[in-house]
Write a protein that holds these residues in place. Structure first.
Motif, PDB file in Angstrom:
ATOM      1  N   GLN A 134       1.263  -1.405   0.064  1.00 31.32           N
ATOM      2  CA  GLN A 134      -0.166   0.275   0.339  1.00 31.32           C
ATOM      3  C   GLN A 134       0.574   1.442  -0.285  1.00 31.32           C
ATOM      4  N   GLN A 135       0.532   1.950  -0.814  1.00 29.95           N
ATOM      5  CA  GLN A 135       1.220   3.779  -1.145  1.00 29.95           C
ATOM      6  C   GLN A 135       0.451   4.690  -1.336  1.00 29.95           C
ATOM      7  N   ASN A 136       0.332   5.533  -0.874  1.00 24.10           N
ATOM      8  CA  ASN A 136       0.022   6.900  -1.454  1.00 24.10           C
ATOM      9  C   ASN A 136       1.084   7.649  -1.796  1.00 24.10           C
ATOM     10  N   LYS A 137       0.396   8.533  -2.448  1.00 23.65           N
ATOM     11  CA  LYS A 137       1.246   9.856  -4.103  1.00 23.65           C
ATOM     12  C   LYS A 137       0.273  11.168  -3.222  1.00 23.65           C
ATOM     13  N   LEU A 138       0.730  12.220  -3.140  1.00 22.47           N
ATOM     14  CA  LEU A 138      -0.514  13.511  -3.037  1.00 22.47           C
ATOM     15  C   LEU A 138      -0.117  13.927  -4.362  1.00 22.47           C
ATOM     16  N   CYS A 139      -1.352  14.249  -5.446  1.00 23.21           N
ATOM     17  CA  CYS A 139      -1.375  14.253  -6.608  1.00 23.21           C
ATOM     18  C   CYS A 139      -1.952  16.046  -6.496  1.00 23.21           C
ATOM     19  N   PHE A 140      -1.527  16.754  -7.366  1.00 25.23           N
ATOM     20  CA  PHE A 140      -2.136  17.803  -7.678  1.00 25.23           C
ATOM     21  C   PHE A 140      -3.563  17.764  -9.564  1.00 25.23           C
ATOM     22  N   PHE A 141      -4.296  17.836  -9.495  1.00 20.15           N
ATOM     23  CA  PHE A 141      -5.198  18.128 -10.248  1.00 20.15           C
ATOM     24  C   PHE A 141      -5.700  19.852 -10.533  1.00 20.15           C
ATOM     25  N   PHE A 142      -5.515  19.294 -12.036  1.00 23.32           N
ATOM     26  CA  PHE A 142      -5.916  20.887 -12.688  1.00 23.32           C
ATOM     27  C   PHE A 142      -7.087  20.452 -13.598  1.00 23.32           C
ATOM     28  N   TRP A 143      -8.367  20.577 -13.542  1.00 25.41           N
ATOM     29  CA  TRP A 143      -9.308  20.605 -13.983  1.00 25.41           C
ATOM     30  C   TRP A 143      -9.619  21.174 -14.355  1.00 25.41           C
ATOM     31  N   SER A 144      -9.801  20.633 -15.897  1.00 28.00           N
ATOM     32  CA  SER A 144     -10.177  21.842 -16.460  1.00 28.00           C
ATOM     33  C   SER A 144     -11.345  21.484 -17.914  1.00 28.00           C
ATOM     34  N   PRO A 145     -12.113  21.377 -17.820  1.00 34.07           N
ATOM     35  CA  PRO A 145     -13.460  21.164 -18.384  1.00 34.07           C
ATOM     36  C   PRO A 145     -13.715  21.506 -19.296  1.00 34.07           C
ATOM     37  N   ASP A 146     -13.358  21.418 -21.179  1.00 33.67           N
ATOM     38  CA  ASP A 146     -13.364  22.029 -22.014  1.00 33.67           C
ATOM     39  C   ASP A 146     -14.430  22.271 -22.531  1.00 33.67           C
ATOM     40  N   ASP A 147     -14.977  21.392 -22.470  1.00 37.96           N
ATOM     41  CA  ASP A 147     -16.416  21.623 -23.198  1.00 37.96           C
ATOM     42  C   ASP A 147     -17.543  22.981 -22.485  1.00 37.96           C
ATOM     43  N   LYS A 148     -17.241  23.350 -21.131  1.00 40.50           N
ATOM     44  CA  LYS A 148     -18.455  23.827 -20.823  1.00 40.50           C
ATOM     45  C   LYS A 148     -17.919  25.181 -20.006  1.00 40.50           C
ATOM     46  N   THR A 149     -17.058  25.032 -20.091  1.00 37.38           N
ATOM     47  CA  THR A 149     -16.535  26.619 -19.512  1.00 37.38           C
ATOM     48  C   THR A 149     -15.381  27.880 -20.550  1.00 37.38           C
ATOM     49  N   SER A 150     -15.243  28.908 -20.024  1.00 37.98           N
ATOM     50  CA  SER A 150     -15.577  29.659 -20.863  1.00 37.98           C
ATOM     51  C   SER A 150     -13.422  29.959 -21.459  1.00 37.98           C
ATOM     52  N   VAL A 151     -13.700  30.360 -22.561  1.00 36.21           N
ATOM     53  CA  VAL A 151     -11.534  30.223 -22.751  1.00 36.21           C
ATOM     54  C   VAL A 151     -11.138  31.390 -21.689  1.00 36.21           C
ATOM     55  N   LYS A 152     -11.583  32.439 -21.089  1.00 31.10           N
ATOM     56  CA  LYS A 152     -11.531  33.002 -20.468  1.00 31.10           C
ATOM     57  C   LYS A 152     -10.506  32.074 -19.203  1.00 31.10           C
ATOM     58  N   ASP A 153     -11.923  31.831 -18.438  1.00 30.40           N
ATOM     59  CA  ASP A 153     -11.471  31.063 -17.282  1.00 30.40           C
ATOM     60  C   ASP A 153     -10.380  29.572 -17.632  1.00 30.40           C
ATOM     61  N   ARG A 154     -10.507  29.223 -18.604  1.00 33.50           N
ATOM     62  CA  ARG A 154      -8.962  27.787 -18.867  1.00 33.50           C
ATOM     63  C   ARG A 154      -7.789  28.977 -18.154  1.00 33.50           C
ATOM     64  N   MET A 155      -7.881  29.834 -19.736  1.00 36.53           N
ATOM     65  CA  MET A 155      -6.747  30.518 -19.912  1.00 36.53           C
ATOM     66  C   MET A 155      -6.198  31.008 -18.011  1.00 36.53           C
TER      67      MET A 155
ATOM     68  N   VAL B 227       3.372  21.775  -1.130  1.00 35.33           N
ATOM     69  CA  VAL B 227       4.596  20.999  -0.208  1.00 35.33           C
ATOM     70  C   VAL B 227       4.234  19.674  -0.492  1.00 35.33           C
ATOM     71  N   GLY B 228       5.351  18.814  -1.101  1.00 37.50           N
ATOM     72  CA  GLY B 228       5.249  16.907  -1.592  1.00 37.50           C
ATOM     73  C   GLY B 228       3.956  16.491  -2.218  1.00 37.50           C
ATOM     74  N   ILE B 229       4.210  17.733  -3.269  1.00 41.62           N
ATOM     75  CA  ILE B 229       3.311  16.960  -4.297  1.00 41.62           C
ATOM     76  C   ILE B 229       4.077  15.949  -5.055  1.00 41.62           C
ATOM     77  N   MET B 230       3.647  14.375  -5.524  1.00 44.21           N
ATOM     78  CA  MET B 230       4.503  14.145  -5.818  1.00 44.21           C
ATOM     79  C   MET B 230       4.062  13.374  -7.479  1.00 44.21           C
ATOM     80  N   LYS B 231       2.965  13.826  -7.827  1.00 44.12           N
ATOM     81  CA  LYS B 231       2.118  13.528  -9.293  1.00 44.12           C
ATOM     82  C   LYS B 231       1.664  14.735  -9.698  1.00 44.12           C
ATOM     83  N   GLU B 232       1.319  14.646 -11.232  1.00 47.75           N
ATOM     84  CA  GLU B 232       0.580  16.163 -11.230  1.00 47.75           C
ATOM     85  C   GLU B 232      -0.290  15.746 -12.515  1.00 47.75           C
ATOM     86  N   MET B 233      -1.542  15.928 -12.454  1.00 46.56           N
ATOM     87  CA  MET B 233      -3.217  15.824 -13.756  1.00 46.56           C
ATOM     88  C   MET B 233      -3.290  16.882 -14.293  1.00 46.56           C
ATOM     89  N   GLN B 234      -3.129  16.916 -15.742  1.00 43.25           N
ATOM     90  CA  GLN B 234      -4.853  17.606 -16.051  1.00 43.25           C
ATOM     91  C   GLN B 234      -5.441  16.808 -16.433  1.00 43.25           C
TER      92      GLN B 234
END
Length: 123
Positions: A63-84, A98-105
């Motif tokens: 068993q392991q744990n990783k602290l993951c940073f997620f960048f959630w940006s739904p393409d189809d329902k958000t404005s270009v301005k918000d995404r930018m 501190v301690g981010i081990m993974k990043e996912m968009q």
């Protein structure tokens, strides 16, 4: 820091404030909540940043744990301005954590398939 050091939170979700000047806590979930609970808290029409403590099993059964940073940006329902706005602020918020081990968009709920995310943690 609370999510990494105290281990009493499963996730924290952050948003840019309505005045677009600060990043604030949107919601958080206790460590008893699951990855599915985390996914349900992400709005389908607005970007968010999130930290999630992911528990997974290694190929050799540990068993392991990783602290993951997620960048959630739904393409189809958000404005270009918000995404930018969110994309341009991402590095600033990441530096505060501190301690981010993974990043996912992730751009849709399909990107948040639990099995796929767990496989990503093993890399």
């Amino acid at each position: 820091n609370q999510i990494k050091m105290k281990k009493d939170l499963r996730y924290c979700i952050f948003k840019i404030s309505d005045d677009r000047k600060t990043i604030e806590n949107d919601c958080q979930g206790p460590e008893t909540e699951t990855f599915a609970d985390f996914v349900k808290k992400l709005p389908d029409d607005q970007p968010r940043y999130a930290l999630c403590d992911i528990t997974y099993e290694t190929d050799d059964g540990r068993q392991q744990n990783k602290l993951c940073f997620f960048f959630w940006s739904p393409d189809d329902k958000t404005s270009v301005k918000d995404r930018m706005l969110y994309a341009s602020s991402k590095d600033a918020i990441k530096k505060k954590f501190v301690g981010i081990m993974k990043e996912m968009q992730v751009n849709d709920y399909g990107d948040l398939d639990e099995k796929s995310v767990l496989e990503e943690m093993k890399k």
